[in-house]
Write an enzyme that holds these catalytic residues in place. Structure first.
Site, PDB file in Angstrom:
ATOM      1  N   ALA A 178       0.838  -1.197   0.000  1.00  0.00           N
ATOM      2  CA  ALA A 178       0.000   0.000   0.000  1.00  0.00           C
ATOM      3  C   ALA A 178       0.873   1.247   0.000  1.00  0.00           C
ATOM      4  CB  ALA A 178      -0.921   0.008   1.218  1.00  0.00           C
ATOM      5  N   ASP A 179       0.319   2.318  -0.509  1.00  0.00           N
ATOM      6  CA  ASP A 179       0.998   3.605  -0.460  1.00  0.00           C
ATOM      7  C   ASP A 179      -0.060   4.687  -0.350  1.00  0.00           C
ATOM      8  OD1 ASP A 179       3.424   5.168  -0.506  1.00  0.00           O
ATOM      9  OD2 ASP A 179       2.793   5.890  -2.463  1.00  0.00           O
ATOM     10  N   THR A 180       0.279   5.753   0.349  1.00  0.00           N
ATOM     11  CA  THR A 180      -0.626   6.888   0.530  1.00  0.00           C
ATOM     12  C   THR A 180       0.172   8.160   0.374  1.00  0.00           C
ATOM     13  OG1 THR A 180      -2.027   5.636   2.050  1.00  0.00           O
ATOM     14  CG2 THR A 180      -2.204   8.036   2.144  1.00  0.00           C
TER      15      THR A 180
END
Length: 192
Positions: free
Chosen positions: A71-73
């Site tokens: 995941a990345d934000t």
């Protein structure tokens, strides 16, 4: 077996809320936006890279039944991607730019298994109150902005800076739970 390719305590906590059993993998992926790469494509690519790197790190026999989640934000304003602040001046500068404005938080989640992969993107809009220098300085001095995209944590003191949220609270934290649960179900992992 489900693996989370992230050392983020926030992601571990959020994934735990889904009631799935998982192990954590430590991956090291370069997070640098390519020239001309859109913010959404960048966030999606990094999430995919983390999942693939995590999957590649598993021993061959573990890969057969493994699913790795990456995941990345990122916080995006005016087409600029705000990563994690490098120091106090950088954190204060990010907060000044976000002050009184609405920005996007793009969160991508990606799953990689032995014979398939899939991902989803969640985009939320966050409006900051107008912040004076004293508020910015006090928040930076708290230490909370460090290690957080855009120099704030919605789940902490940073919530006091936010006037409005449209979208996914968990996505702004770092792992959009609705999209994550849907992907896991599609991969055959049952969530609580």
């Amino acid at each position: 077996m489900l693996y989370l390719a992230s050392q983020s305590p926030r992601r571990r906590d959020l994934l735990g809320q889904l009631g799935v059993v998982f192990s954590v993998l430590d991956v090291d992926v370069v997070e640098q936006r390519a020239i001309g790469e859109s913010p959404t494509d960048y966030v999606q690519r990094v999430a995919c890279d983390k999942a693939k790197e995590g999957f590649a790190s598993l021993d061959g026999y573990k890969r057969t039944a493994a699913v790795v989640l990456g995941a990345d934000t990122e916080v995006v304003l005016d087409g600029d991607v705000f990563g994690k602040p490098s120091d106090t001046a950088d954190a204060a500068a990010m907060l000044r730019r976000l002050s009184g404005r609405t920005h996007e938080v793009i969160s991508a989640v990606w799953l990689v298994g032995d014979d398939r992969e899939a991902g989803e993107v969640c985009v939320s809009k966050v409006r900051f109150a107008t912040l004076d220098d004293a508020t910015i300085d006090a928040y930076v001095a708290s230490g909370e902005p460090f290690g957080k995209a855009g120099a704030y944590a919605i789940q902490g003191r940073g919530a006091t800076l936010i006037e409005y949220l449209e979208g996914s609270y968990s996505g702004v934290m770092g792992l959009p739970l609705f999209e994550t649960a849907r992907l896991l179900r599609n991969f055959g992992a049952h969530t609580a």
